[in-house]
Scaffold this motif. Sequence first.
Motif, short mmCIF file in Angstrom:
data_model
loop_
_atom_site.label_atom_id
_atom_site.label_comp_id
_atom_site.label_asym_id
_atom_site.label_seq_id
_atom_site.Cartn_x
_atom_site.Cartn_y
_atom_site.Cartn_z
N ALA A 64 0.80 -1.22 0.00
CA ALA A 64 0.00 0.00 0.00
C ALA A 64 0.84 1.28 0.00
CB ALA A 64 -0.94 0.00 1.21
N PHE A 65 1.97 1.25 0.73
CA PHE A 65 2.80 2.47 0.83
C PHE A 65 4.21 2.03 1.22
CE2 PHE A 65 4.39 6.41 2.71
CZ PHE A 65 3.89 7.38 1.83
N SER A 66 5.17 2.38 0.40
CA SER A 66 6.55 1.93 0.63
C SER A 66 7.36 2.97 1.42
CB SER A 66 7.25 1.65 -0.70
OG SER A 66 7.56 2.87 -1.35
N THR A 67 8.51 2.55 1.91
CA THR A 67 9.41 3.49 2.58
C THR A 67 9.85 4.58 1.62
OG1 THR A 67 11.20 1.91 2.06
CG2 THR A 67 10.30 1.84 4.29
N GLU A 68 9.93 4.24 0.34
CA GLU A 68 10.34 5.23 -0.66
C GLU A 68 9.23 6.23 -1.01
OE1 GLU A 68 12.92 1.85 -0.61
OE2 GLU A 68 10.78 1.89 -1.04
N ASN A 69 7.98 5.84 -0.75
CA ASN A 69 6.86 6.72 -1.10
C ASN A 69 6.83 8.00 -0.27
OD1 ASN A 69 4.48 4.03 -1.80
ND2 ASN A 69 5.89 5.12 -3.16
N TRP A 70 7.55 8.02 0.86
CA TRP A 70 7.61 9.24 1.66
C TRP A 70 8.30 10.36 0.88
CZ3 TRP A 70 4.58 9.60 5.68
CH2 TRP A 70 4.28 8.48 6.43
N ARG A 71 9.03 10.02 -0.18
CA ARG A 71 9.73 11.04 -0.98
C ARG A 71 8.81 11.75 -1.96
NH1 ARG A 71 14.41 6.74 -2.77
NH2 ARG A 71 15.18 6.22 -0.68
N ARG A 72 7.59 11.31 -2.07
CA ARG A 72 6.65 11.94 -2.99
C ARG A 72 6.29 13.34 -2.50
NH1 ARG A 72 2.46 7.20 -5.07
NH2 ARG A 72 4.07 5.88 -6.02
N PRO A 73 5.66 14.16 -3.35
CA PRO A 73 5.27 15.51 -2.94
C PRO A 73 4.45 15.48 -1.65
CG PRO A 73 4.96 15.25 -5.30
CD PRO A 73 5.31 13.89 -4.77
N PRO A 74 4.73 16.37 -0.70
CA PRO A 74 4.02 16.38 0.59
C PRO A 74 2.50 16.40 0.46
CG PRO A 74 5.89 17.87 0.67
CD PRO A 74 5.77 17.42 -0.75
N THR A 75 2.00 17.12 -0.54
CA THR A 75 0.54 17.18 -0.70
C THR A 75 -0.04 15.80 -1.02
OG1 THR A 75 0.89 17.82 -3.02
CG2 THR A 75 0.47 19.59 -1.42
N GLU A 76 0.67 15.03 -1.83
CA GLU A 76 0.18 13.69 -2.17
C GLU A 76 0.26 12.77 -0.97
OE1 GLU A 76 1.04 9.91 -5.19
OE2 GLU A 76 1.97 11.86 -5.60
N VAL A 77 1.36 12.86 -0.20
CA VAL A 77 1.51 12.02 0.99
C VAL A 77 0.41 12.32 2.00
CG1 VAL A 77 2.99 11.47 2.96
CG2 VAL A 77 4.00 11.70 0.68
N ARG A 78 0.14 13.61 2.22
CA ARG A 78 -0.92 13.98 3.17
C ARG A 78 -2.27 13.45 2.71
NH1 ARG A 78 1.96 18.94 3.50
NH2 ARG A 78 0.61 19.87 1.91
N ALA A 79 -2.53 13.57 1.41
CA ALA A 79 -3.80 13.08 0.87
C ALA A 79 -3.91 11.56 1.03
CB ALA A 79 -3.93 13.47 -0.60
N LEU A 80 -2.80 10.86 0.82
CA LEU A 80 -2.79 9.42 0.97
C LEU A 80 -3.06 9.00 2.41
CD1 LEU A 80 0.17 8.30 -1.33
CD2 LEU A 80 -2.17 7.42 -1.41
N MET A 81 -2.45 9.71 3.35
CA MET A 81 -2.64 9.38 4.76
C MET A 81 -4.08 9.66 5.20
SD MET A 81 0.10 8.02 5.87
CE MET A 81 0.60 7.38 4.26
#
Length: 247
Positions: A64-81
């Motif tokens: 669902a979410f990898s350790t590397e996915n934290w490097r994505r744009p902050p807006t996308e990470v926040r939306a995913l969380m």
Amino acid sequence: MRRKEQIDPHKLPKHIAIIMDGNGRWAKSRGSERVFGHRNAITAVREAAEGCAEIGVEYLTLFAFSTENWRRPPTEVRALMTLLVETIGKEVKTLMDNGIRLRAIGNIEQLPARAQKRLAEAMETTKDNKRMTLTLALSYGARADMTQAIRDISKRIASGEISPDQIDEELVSQYLSTSYAPDPELLIRTSGEHRISNFLLWEIAYAEIFFMPKLWPDFRREDLHEAILNFQNRERRFGKISEQIQQ
């Protein structure tokens, strides 16, 4: 004849793992933001989970979410969380109705507090379900998992509990976060990409890998059935030759 009807129930993989890829491209092809793809992927998750439980698969693990996915744009990470919190809350009833137990692997402490709380509540609610175990790999990376296993084993060696000579594959497997489940026999990756992306590297040593071009939001039970049929039509030799397998 439908694909589901062609599946041999006696040759089902006990454990299926899926790399759910293609949400961003799915959204982009529709002129939308990437998070639109993530939102529309929920149906695919439900189809995969219910489909596996329906035919008798015992374990399903979703990347669902990898350790590397934290490097994505902050807006996308926040939306995913945010989406993660919303989805887990909404899907508990589906899990209970289908007898599915929810588990999680990865560095869960990295997730926002609300996500951790909702995840813990869902796992507690579903802990007695026996039909299937659904594992979400969240903030997960196989290399990080193996590194932690090495640290834990090293501590036991340093304390004198075990000796280096006692280290074997079985011991290493016991220290991985997936120790409660058999190794996946079938790994599915959507979106047409042909790579493993740091997912269950130890556990998939002998898994059959099925790559499909379909983007994850479009994945349905028929696609699951296709992958399982493909698996059942392969000869799994585990280092032997065909004649040995046929004996």
